[in-house]
Write an enzyme that holds these catalytic residues in place. Structure first.
Site, PDB file in Angstrom:
ATOM      1  N   PRO A  29     -16.344  -3.116   3.032  1.00 34.60           N
ATOM      2  CA  PRO A  29     -17.578  -3.371   3.794  1.00 34.60           C
ATOM      3  C   PRO A  29     -18.722  -2.419   3.447  1.00 34.60           C
ATOM      4  CG  PRO A  29     -15.953  -2.272   5.173  1.00 34.60           C
ATOM      5  CD  PRO A  29     -15.242  -2.671   3.907  1.00 34.60           C
TER       6      PRO A  29
ATOM      7  N   GLY B 132     -18.787  -1.052   0.231  1.00 32.01           N
ATOM      8  CA  GLY B 132     -18.802  -1.015  -1.216  1.00 32.01           C
ATOM      9  C   GLY B 132     -17.513  -0.629  -1.889  1.00 32.01           C
TER      10      GLY B 132
ATOM     11  N   LEU C 251     -22.218   1.501  -1.569  1.00 33.85           N
ATOM     12  CA  LEU C 251     -23.534   0.883  -1.587  1.00 33.85           C
ATOM     13  C   LEU C 251     -24.627   1.929  -1.750  1.00 33.85           C
ATOM     14  CD1 LEU C 251     -23.095  -1.579   1.424  1.00 33.85           C
ATOM     15  CD2 LEU C 251     -22.795  -2.088  -1.005  1.00 33.85           C
TER      16      LEU C 251
ATOM     17  N   TYR D 253       0.866  -1.183   0.000  1.00 37.16           N
ATOM     18  CA  TYR D 253       0.000   0.000   0.000  1.00 37.16           C
ATOM     19  C   TYR D 253       0.901   1.231   0.000  1.00 37.16           C
ATOM     20  CZ  TYR D 253      -4.010  -2.927   1.391  1.00 37.16           C
ATOM     21  OH  TYR D 253      -4.999  -3.873   1.457  1.00 37.16           O
TER      22      TYR D 253
ATOM     23  N   PHE E 236     -14.835   1.194  -3.903  1.00 39.94           N
ATOM     24  CA  PHE E 236     -14.816   2.261  -4.895  1.00 39.94           C
ATOM     25  C   PHE E 236     -16.192   2.486  -5.527  1.00 39.94           C
ATOM     26  CE2 PHE E 236     -10.402   0.566  -4.968  1.00 39.94           C
ATOM     27  CZ  PHE E 236      -9.805   1.670  -4.388  1.00 39.94           C
TER      28      PHE E 236
END
Length: 285
Positions: free
Chosen positions: A215, A217, A222, A59, A219
């Site tokens: 959790p 959604g 939701l 990362y 990128f």
């Protein structure tokens, strides 16, 4: 503060809401927060009771690395802090753009290189948990057994405390358990992506943590009328409802929502106090 907890690997109690550090770097896409904001987010997370931080040496982008931010913000680390990292097909963050044939992180030498890079950048002698991330290459060309056996050997050397697996199928999870003690599975799962329902339950039955990535959604956040309706009833955000649903789904689910915003961090952690009703859960499905 976070009250719901889970005992990791039978010996370490962690808060069920943790923090994922990927967004602090803008990797693999997006704009990172300013460095001082990133450091403040990590420190505030720990102040609010977070003791599970998810990261990886890969990362990193444009000279901003998650592990280095974690080390600067929190080292020397609190005694109860669990830092979970991962290794897999990627060795460096830039490898994400390479053709599959150039993603060589699953070889024994490169798995060791990945583990040692995480040790070095985090400033520790042993990694709390290392997830073996599968699924980034053709499964027929990259079976799980060899890479997991390599990590098991590194664990026996004392470089790793616990092992987990990430982005795995149910069959790979079952196979992994025949090779090494597994403390967690980290897979894509949220209210709209329920393909792992049976695997969540299998992990719970075995006393193994299930850690959903994306959790809320990822990128593609939701969005659904049912979420809006439940959120409106509770005076909460859609993201908070999505996180609360995961906490209600199974007691072995541990959350690692990431953010580059202090306000959003506090909102995520506050989701732990949101109690969904039977009506809410029925509507959410």
């Amino acid at each position: 503060m976070i009250t719901q907890r889970w005992t990791w690997g039978g010996d370490t109690s962690v808060a069920r809401i943790g923090y994922g550090a990927m967004r602090l770097t803008g990797w693999p896409q997006g704009e990172p927060p300013a460095r001082e904001t990133a450091l403040a987010i990590l420190r505030r997370a720990v102040e609010l009771g977070v003791n599970h931080i998810d990261t990886s040496n890969y990362y990193a982008r444009d000279k901003i690395a998650a592990n280095e931010l974690i080390r600067e913000a929190l080292h020397p680390y609190p005694d109860d802090l669990v830092i979970v990292t991962k290794v897999g097909a990627l060795v460096e963050g830039a490898d994400v753009a390479r053709p599959a044939a150039h993603k060589t992180g699953l070889t024994p030498d490169n798995l060791r290189r990945g583990v040692e890079a995480n040790l070095r950048s985090l400033g520790v002698d042993r990694l709390d948990v290392v997830n073996l991330r599968m699924g980034d290459l053709d499964r027929s060309l990259t079976p799980l057994a060899g890479p997991l056996e390599t990590l098991l050997a590194l664990r026996e050397e004392g470089l790793i405390r616990h092992l987990g697996v990430s982005n795995v199928t149910a069959a790979e999870f079952a196979q992994a358990r025949t090779i090494a003690p597994i403390v967690c599975v980290q897979n894509l799962y949220n209210l709209s992506r329920r393909e792992d329902d049976a695997l969540v339950d299998a992990c719970a039955a075995a006393g193994i943590a299930y850690v959903p990535y994306f959790p809320v959604g990822g990128f593609q956040p939701l969005a659904a009328a049912r979420l809006d309706a439940v959120a409106a009833r509770h005076g909460a955000s859609v993201s908070q409802v999505a996180l609360a649903w995961l906490l209600a789904r199974s007691p072995n689910i541990l959350l690692i929502p990431g953010t580059g915003s202090l306000a959003h961090l506090e909102e995520n952690i506050a989701a732990g106090a949101l109690r969904l009703t039977e009506r809410d859960l029925a509507e959410l499905g």
